[in-house]
Structures are given as C-alpha cells and as structure tokens.
Design an enzyme around this catalytic site. Structure first.
Site, PDB file in Angstrom:
ATOM      1  CG  ASP A 144     -47.772  14.057  29.022  1.00 25.13           C
ATOM      2  OD1 ASP A 144     -48.464  13.566  28.110  1.00 25.13           O
ATOM      3  OD2 ASP A 144     -47.266  13.369  29.937  1.00 25.13           O
ATOM      4  CD  GLU A 145     -49.317  11.272  23.855  1.00 31.90           C
ATOM      5  OE1 GLU A 145     -49.340  11.349  22.626  1.00 31.90           O
ATOM      6  OE2 GLU A 145     -49.409  10.208  24.480  1.00 31.90           O
ATOM      7  CE1 TYR A 197     -55.541  12.649  22.582  1.00 35.28           C
ATOM      8  CE2 TYR A 197     -53.212  12.373  23.129  1.00 35.28           C
ATOM      9  CZ  TYR A 197     -54.501  12.715  23.493  1.00 35.28           C
ATOM     10  OH  TYR A 197     -54.755  13.145  24.776  1.00 35.28           O
TER      11      TYR A 197
HETATM   12  C1  LIG Z   1     -51.722   0.129  24.323  1.00 37.15           C
HETATM   13  C2  LIG Z   1     -50.255  -0.252  24.352  1.00 37.15           C
HETATM   14  C3  LIG Z   1     -49.293   0.692  24.574  1.00 37.15           C
HETATM   15  N1  LIG Z   1     -47.981   0.329  24.598  1.00 37.15           N
HETATM   16  C4  LIG Z   1     -46.984   1.391  24.842  1.00 37.15           C
HETATM   17  C5  LIG Z   1     -47.059   2.536  23.857  1.00 37.15           C
HETATM   18  C6  LIG Z   1     -46.585   3.718  24.693  1.00 37.15           C
HETATM   19  O1  LIG Z   1     -45.162   3.749  24.640  1.00 37.15           O
HETATM   20  C7  LIG Z   1     -47.024   3.370  26.117  1.00 37.15           C
HETATM   21  C8  LIG Z   1     -48.304   4.070  26.594  1.00 37.15           C
HETATM   22  O2  LIG Z   1     -49.312   3.858  25.642  1.00 37.15           O
HETATM   23  P1  LIG Z   1     -50.818   4.325  25.901  1.00 37.15           P
HETATM   24  O3  LIG Z   1     -51.325   3.685  27.141  1.00 37.15           O
HETATM   25  O4  LIG Z   1     -51.580   4.066  24.665  1.00 37.15           O
HETATM   26  O5  LIG Z   1     -50.682   5.865  26.234  1.00 37.15           O
HETATM   27  P2  LIG Z   1     -49.947   7.091  25.487  1.00 37.15           P
HETATM   28  O6  LIG Z   1     -49.694   6.802  24.072  1.00 37.15           O
HETATM   29  O7  LIG Z   1     -48.780   7.452  26.326  1.00 37.15           O
HETATM   30  O8  LIG Z   1     -51.097   8.183  25.611  1.00 37.15           O
HETATM   31  C9  LIG Z   1     -51.879   8.304  26.826  1.00 37.15           C
HETATM   32  O9  LIG Z   1     -51.348   9.305  27.660  1.00 37.15           O
HETATM   33  C10 LIG Z   1     -51.507  10.640  27.233  1.00 37.15           C
HETATM   34  C11 LIG Z   1     -50.850  11.501  28.264  1.00 37.15           C
HETATM   35  O10 LIG Z   1     -49.464  11.322  28.149  1.00 37.15           O
HETATM   36  C12 LIG Z   1     -52.969  10.951  26.999  1.00 37.15           C
HETATM   37  O11 LIG Z   1     -53.112  12.251  26.534  1.00 37.15           O
HETATM   38  C13 LIG Z   1     -53.533   9.969  25.980  1.00 37.15           C
HETATM   39  O12 LIG Z   1     -54.907  10.210  25.773  1.00 37.15           O
HETATM   40  C14 LIG Z   1     -53.332   8.574  26.494  1.00 37.15           C
HETATM   41  O13 LIG Z   1     -53.784   7.651  25.531  1.00 37.15           O
HETATM   42  O14 LIG Z   1     -47.247   1.959  26.119  1.00 37.15           O
HETATM   43  C15 LIG Z   1     -47.581  -0.977  24.420  1.00 37.15           C
HETATM   44  O15 LIG Z   1     -46.373  -1.308  24.471  1.00 37.15           O
HETATM   45  N2  LIG Z   1     -48.540  -1.929  24.206  1.00 37.15           N
HETATM   46  C16 LIG Z   1     -49.874  -1.616  24.151  1.00 37.15           C
HETATM   47  O16 LIG Z   1     -50.692  -2.538  23.933  1.00 37.15           O
END
Ligand SMILES: Cc1cn([C@H]2C[C@H](O)[C@@H](COP(=O)(O)OP(=O)(O)O[C@H]3O[C@H](CO)[C@@H](O)[C@H](O)[C@H]3O)O2)c(=O)[nH]c1=O
Length: 388
Positions: A144-145, A197
């Site tokens: 969805d990104e 990404y």
């Molecule tokens: C790792 C991490 C993330 N976050 C925040 C950043 C984002 O606003 C949210 C979600 O981060 P992430 O879990 O890394 O996921 P996001 O960036 O949404 O991307 C994921 O979701 C996508 C689908 O939306 C996938 O295509 C990606 O491969 C996957 O990594 O949480 C934090 O606040 N602290 C953190 O340590």
C-alpha cells in the site's frame, strides 16, 4: 559452471499438478504462504528461492522442511540472471509468487541503492525469466506504500493554526485536495511513493505491469497493508515493541507517534494470496486491506497495558514505557485503502486484532532468538548498517 550453481529438478517430472516458485520463502509472509501451500496442496511442488538475508530464518519452515513436495534453493539471488534463467529451464515452473525484497522502510533511507537493485532490478530479472519460460501466472507482492501517505486530521491538527490556514487554501486548489478528502485509495489511485522502499516497489510494479501491457503475460499485483504475526523479523513496529517490552526496554516511537497503520494478521494475508493465486485475473491489481487501523502511540499503549507484564491503568506509568526518538526523514500518516476488488473474489480478513496480537506476543516470548544477532534490530532509527 561450479557445483554450487547447479540446479537439480525437484521430484520426477510430471509428478505434480503444478510447480510453484516462491521467492523469499524463508522470510516473514512468504514462509507462512509456503507452509500453507505445502500442507494444503500436496499435488503441488513448492520451490523456495531465498538468499537467506539477515531477516530470513529457516526455522520459519521447519513444519514443512522434510515434505516431499517442498524444496529450498538457498543462497541464490533473484539478481543472478543466469541462475534465474537456468532455474526456470530446469524446474518447469507454472506459477511464481514473488515476495523476495528489501522491505524495511527505515533501512531504505540508509541503503537506498541496495533497495533499488534488489527490488527493481531483481524483479525485472525474475519477471523476464518467467515470461521467457512461459509461466502461466506471475504474482508480484507489492505494498500500500506505493500510494504514498494520505494527509489527514491527525496531521493538520498537529500544525500551527496559520500553517493550517495556508494548507487549507492550498488543498482547495491542488491535487492534495483528493489526498485529504477522498479518504481511501483504490487500485486506480495514482502511485505517489515517498520513501526509497516504496519507490522501488512502485518502480518494480511498472516493470511487471509492462509485461502484461506488452505481451499479455499474465501478471497479477497485490498491495497489502502492514502484516503482523509470528515469523516477522523484529525490525518492524509490532515485533519490535513486543520484543523491547519483553526485554524491559521502552517502545521507541518515531516522531509524534500519530502515524496510523492498518494491521492485518499473517493467517489472513495467506488466505488473500491463495485467493489471488486461484482467482486473481491476469493484468489486475488487488488491494489487501483491513479496517484494523491504529496510531503508533495507540499500539504502544495497548501493548504496554494489555498484553505485557506492565499491568497498569495509569497514563503516566504507561508513558514511562515510551521513548520519543527521531523520526524518519519522511513518515507517511496513513494508507487508507478500499479492498472491494479482492472481497468480490471471496476474501475478507477474519482474525480479530485481540486474537492475532495475543498469538503474536506468545510467539515472540519463545522465538525471539530465531535470527542471528537479532538484538541489533531493536535499536531506534537511524538504523546503523550492517544489521548482521
Ligand atoms: C520500527 C518502528 C516503526 N515506528 C513507526 C514508523 C511507522 O509510522 C510505523 C510502522 O513502521 P514499520 O513497522 O517499519 O512499517 P511501515 O513503515 O509502515 O512499512 C511496513 O508496512 C508496509 C505495508 O504498509 C510494507 O510494505 C513494509 O515492507 C513494512 O515494513 O511505526 C516507530 O515509531 N518505531 C519503530 O521502532
């Protein structure tokens, strides 16, 4: 050719109804898909191509590792065009499910070219080899990104009032208007990726789609929300917060924590891929979304209060388990998506959040050490490469 590059066919030719290649099968989502395919389709041969990167774990595949209709071709890379071509020649693949990718947004800001290489070039190599081999269906797993973030109330309410007024005027006159007011993206919404990404996934989609436009090669593209559940490397927000709390460390929130994500349980997304595999139409794109949306701060609080040992109702005590750290250079607010198209194929998410998150917490209690040097994944942004 060296012995390491030899490709042996799996099983006697013609003994399986279909031969399915899954790329990145030792990773999070693909490992769940493989376990399901191997167990539910004994007449299908499932071939896993995985380079065993830092976030992969063969433990994810233990339930099927000795099954007759499964084999892994480890340490081979989708970017190795000679090997990929040979693999298609020898294995007589019917269907491809292409999951292999660099997936971590944080990391993409510091290793952008590697993301372009693996996600764009690797996908081009694979789709071209699949086309030349006459594969009957090629499923490309996107995200969805690619839509880019929708700007919503949460975003505008965080701004100074004069900034909001200017922004309001701007919204009335520009394309940004639809980003605020038309809440949900459907499959025809424009791609507007905002991080390396997402850009690499959008670019790879263009290559895949072009094989349909040019040759009517039967490709299908999926775009899913944030998936969570067992097997996910703890760099992503849910397993990272769970693991931090289990180690008596604080949840590190990027920026304000107002960003929202839609969370879909792994078992549900597996069902979605099986639906697309059997019913997805060539040349089509399918959103795989869910209504389970929450902000990062809500997520942290829920994990602190409900599921972990920090049983507390006190707001200040909950806050003491949260650490606000630097944000990514850009952090999309939310990805609201319509999923009617895949609903019309008969798929809907079934696992309630309460059930999914409980199972996930339990899984990490026992399996946090499934990956080498996994503690590194728990550091806040900016990620310091290398991870391994
Ligand atoms: C790792 C991490 C993330 N976050 C925040 C950043 C984002 O606003 C949210 C979600 O981060 P992430 O879990 O890394 O996921 P996001 O960036 O949404 O991307 C994921 O979701 C996508 C689908 O939306 C996938 O295509 C990606 O491969 C996957 O990594 O949480 C934090 O606040 N602290 C953190 O340590």
């Amino acid at each position: 050719m060296s012995a390491a590059r030899r490709v042996e066919p799996s099983g006697p030719p013609g003994s399986f109804a279909k031969r399915v290649l899954v790329t990145g099968g030792a990773g999070f989502i693909a490992s769940h898909v493989i376990v399901s395919l191997v167990e539910d389709y004994p007449n299908y041969m499932i071939i896993n191509l995985d380079k065993l990167d830092y976030c992969a774990s063969l433990k994810n595949l233990e339930p099927v590792s000795n099954k007759q209709n499964y084999r892994i071709t480890p340490a081979f890379d989708i970017c190795d065009s000679h090997f990929v071509k040979l693999l298609f020649e020898v294995e007589k693949i019917d269907i491809v499910l292409h999951f292999a990718a660099q997936t971590h947004v944080d990391l993409s800001f510091v290793r952008a070219f590697e993301f372009t290489y693996v996600n764009v070039y690797g996908t081009h190599v694979l789709v071209n080899a699949a086309y030349e081999a006459g594969v009957e269906k090629f499923i490309y797993v996107s995200t969805d990104e690619v839509y880019g973030g929708s700007l919503d109330q949460g975003f505008s309410s965080g701004l100074h009032s004069s900034t909001s007024q200017v922004l309001g005027l701007w919204m009335c006159t520009t394309r940004a208007r639809s980003r605020f007011l038309d809440a949900e993206f459907d499959e025809s919404s424009p791609k507007q990726p905002t991080n390396p990404y997402a850009s690499s996934k959008a670019a790879a989609e263009c290559f895949v789609q072009s094989y349909w436009e040019r040759y009517k090669f039967p490709v299908v593209i999926t775009r899913s929300s944030n998936v969570y559940g067992p097997h996910q490397y703890p760099e992503k927000v849910i397993p990272k917060f769970i693991s931090l709390l289990q180690h008596d460390r604080k949840c590190c929130i990027h920026g304000s924590g107002l960003q929202r994500r839609n969370f879909l349980y792994a078992a549900d997304v597996v069902e979605a891929f099986l639906t697309v595999l059997t019913k997805g139409e060539p040349g089509e794109i399918y959103n795989i979304g869910t209504n389970c949306e929450m902000s990062v701060i809500q997520l942290a609080k829920e994990l602190i209060q409900l599921y972990l040992i920090k049983e507390t109702n006190s707001e200040s005590e909950t806050e003491s388990w949260v650490d606000y750290v630097s944000d990514r250079p850009h952090n999309d607010m939310r990805y609201p998506m319509k999923s009617e198209k895949i609903h019309s194929l008969g798929w809907k998410p079934k696992v309630p959040w309460e059930e999914g998150i409980k199972k996930t917490v339990e899984w990490y209690r026992k399996n946090f050490h499934n990956w080498k040097n996994v503690e590194k994944a728990l550091e806040p942004f900016p990620v310091q490469p290398p991870f391994i």
